[in-house]
Design a protein around this motif. Structure first.
Motif, mmCIF file in Angstrom:
data_model
loop_
_atom_site.group_PDB
_atom_site.id
_atom_site.type_symbol
_atom_site.label_atom_id
_atom_site.label_comp_id
_atom_site.label_asym_id
_atom_site.label_seq_id
_atom_site.Cartn_x
_atom_site.Cartn_y
_atom_site.Cartn_z
ATOM 1 N N VAL A 124 0.846 -1.202 0.000
ATOM 2 C CA VAL A 124 0.000 0.000 0.000
ATOM 3 C C VAL A 124 0.880 1.250 0.000
ATOM 4 C CG1 VAL A 124 -1.635 1.375 1.374
ATOM 5 C CG2 VAL A 124 -2.014 -1.076 1.062
ATOM 6 N N TYR A 125 1.863 1.288 0.884
ATOM 7 C CA TYR A 125 2.767 2.440 0.950
ATOM 8 C C TYR A 125 3.459 2.667 -0.392
ATOM 9 C CZ TYR A 125 2.404 2.140 6.082
ATOM 10 O OH TYR A 125 1.951 2.111 7.371
ATOM 11 N N GLN A 126 3.904 1.587 -1.017
ATOM 12 C CA GLN A 126 4.613 1.711 -2.295
ATOM 13 C C GLN A 126 3.698 2.252 -3.387
ATOM 14 O OE1 GLN A 126 6.177 -2.250 -2.804
ATOM 15 N NE2 GLN A 126 7.957 -1.855 -1.509
ATOM 16 N N LEU A 127 2.467 1.769 -3.445
ATOM 17 C CA LEU A 127 1.541 2.217 -4.492
ATOM 18 C C LEU A 127 1.102 3.664 -4.281
ATOM 19 C CD1 LEU A 127 -0.732 -0.913 -5.045
ATOM 20 C CD2 LEU A 127 1.413 -0.305 -6.170
ATOM 21 N N LEU A 128 1.011 4.074 -3.023
ATOM 22 C CA LEU A 128 0.633 5.456 -2.734
ATOM 23 C C LEU A 128 1.808 6.414 -2.931
ATOM 24 C CD1 LEU A 128 -1.595 5.046 0.448
ATOM 25 C CD2 LEU A 128 -2.344 5.592 -1.871
ATOM 26 N N GLY A 129 3.017 5.890 -2.864
ATOM 27 C CA GLY A 129 4.179 6.746 -3.035
ATOM 28 C C GLY A 129 4.448 7.639 -1.839
ATOM 29 N N ARG A 130 3.972 7.207 -0.691
ATOM 30 C CA ARG A 130 4.233 7.946 0.545
ATOM 31 C C ARG A 130 4.099 6.967 1.710
ATOM 32 N NH1 ARG A 130 -0.644 9.348 -1.510
ATOM 33 N NH2 ARG A 130 -2.480 9.220 -0.186
ATOM 34 N N ASN A 131 4.606 7.352 2.853
ATOM 35 C CA ASN A 131 4.599 6.417 3.984
ATOM 36 C C ASN A 131 3.736 6.921 5.133
ATOM 37 O OD1 ASN A 131 6.136 8.459 4.914
ATOM 38 N ND2 ASN A 131 8.032 7.304 5.083
ATOM 39 N N ASN A 132 2.601 7.534 4.782
ATOM 40 C CA ASN A 132 1.712 8.047 5.814
ATOM 41 C C ASN A 132 0.271 7.782 5.385
ATOM 42 O OD1 ASN A 132 0.103 9.497 7.500
ATOM 43 N ND2 ASN A 132 1.368 11.340 7.478
ATOM 44 N N LEU A 133 -0.437 7.006 6.156
ATOM 45 C CA LEU A 133 -1.826 6.673 5.850
ATOM 46 C C LEU A 133 -2.764 7.245 6.888
ATOM 47 C CD1 LEU A 133 -1.433 2.959 4.768
ATOM 48 C CD2 LEU A 133 -1.559 4.973 3.334
ATOM 49 N N LYS A 134 -2.537 8.457 7.317
ATOM 50 C CA LYS A 134 -3.255 8.987 8.467
ATOM 51 C C LYS A 134 -4.768 9.055 8.284
ATOM 52 C CE LYS A 134 -2.405 13.747 7.135
ATOM 53 N NZ LYS A 134 -1.712 14.952 7.444
ATOM 54 N N THR A 135 -5.278 9.121 7.056
ATOM 55 C CA THR A 135 -6.730 9.280 6.907
ATOM 56 C C THR A 135 -7.435 8.002 6.482
ATOM 57 O OG1 THR A 135 -6.514 10.009 4.628
ATOM 58 C CG2 THR A 135 -6.513 11.726 6.332
ATOM 59 N N ILE A 136 -6.702 6.922 6.290
ATOM 60 C CA ILE A 136 -7.368 5.679 5.900
ATOM 61 C C ILE A 136 -7.858 4.980 7.154
ATOM 62 C CG2 ILE A 136 -7.048 3.418 4.835
ATOM 63 C CD1 ILE A 136 -5.102 4.688 2.914
ATOM 64 N N ASP A 137 -9.149 4.649 7.162
ATOM 65 C CA ASP A 137 -9.699 3.927 8.297
ATOM 66 C C ASP A 137 -9.141 2.509 8.302
ATOM 67 O OD1 ASP A 137 -11.276 5.957 9.263
ATOM 68 O OD2 ASP A 137 -12.969 5.411 7.977
#
Length: 182
Positions: free
Chosen positions: A168-181
């Motif tokens: 998930v982090y790789q596909l988003l291109g960032r290492n912060n998922l603060k708003t995903i439930d």
């Protein structure tokens, strides 16, 4: 970046990228960056046209990957000049394709950038072919990950269900998922 509602912006010229951009994953980022690059080359403002909530969340009750606040913050980092946020509700969903074309005409678009699966208007009646009758439309190809699989919000939702956080982090291109439930 200036944020406006649909039908509030009129420009003498622009380059527009359109999409739900839920998750603003690497594929979305690449499409928007390409549109911003073209806007810079043409010396016109760049515009992102997006929806809140994303149409699939509205129609199919799918999990929203990125809140509108986070989506706008991420879009701003891509050096976009304007972002149009359409309130995707029953009224918006019932509009015919001609209404969307009329709104885009107010932006005097030099180019429009969309993904290959782009549809618009009531019942997805509008498609890239129809849009191409009025504007220069560039279809951005799907972006794939290192394993060769298409990067999509649907795939990210599936990975979240399987707790595959690294992917998930790789596909988003960032290492912060603060708003995903979670």
């Amino acid at each position: 970046m200036r944020i406006v509602n649909d039908n509030e912006l009129s420009l003498p010229a622009s380059v527009v990228s359109i999409g739900a951009f839920d998750g603003l994953h690497k594929g979305h980022q690449t499409l928007i960056k390409q549109a911003v690059r073209r806007a810079d080359e043409l010396e016109v403002p760049s515009v992102v046209y997006t929806f809140d909530p994303p149409p699939r969340a509205y129609f199919q009750n799918q999990r929203v990957l990125t809140s509108i606040e986070e989506k706008l913050a991420l879009i701003e980092k891509l050096n976009v000049d304007y972002t149009i946020v359409a309130n995707f509700d029953q009224h918006y969903a019932s509009k015919p394709p001609a209404d969307f074309i009329t709104e885009l005409s107010q932006l005097n678009t030099r180019e429009i950038w969309v993904g290959s699966d782009f549809h618009f208007g009531k019942g997805k009646q509008g498609n890239i072919e129809l849009l191409s009758n009025y504007f220069t439309v560039n279809i951005h190809p799907f972006i794939t990950c290192e394993q060769g699989e298409k990067i999509s919000s649907t795939r990210i939702r599936e990975l979240l269900q399987n707790n595959d956080w690294l992917e998930v982090y790789q596909l988003l291109g960032r290492n912060n998922l603060k708003t995903i439930d979670i």
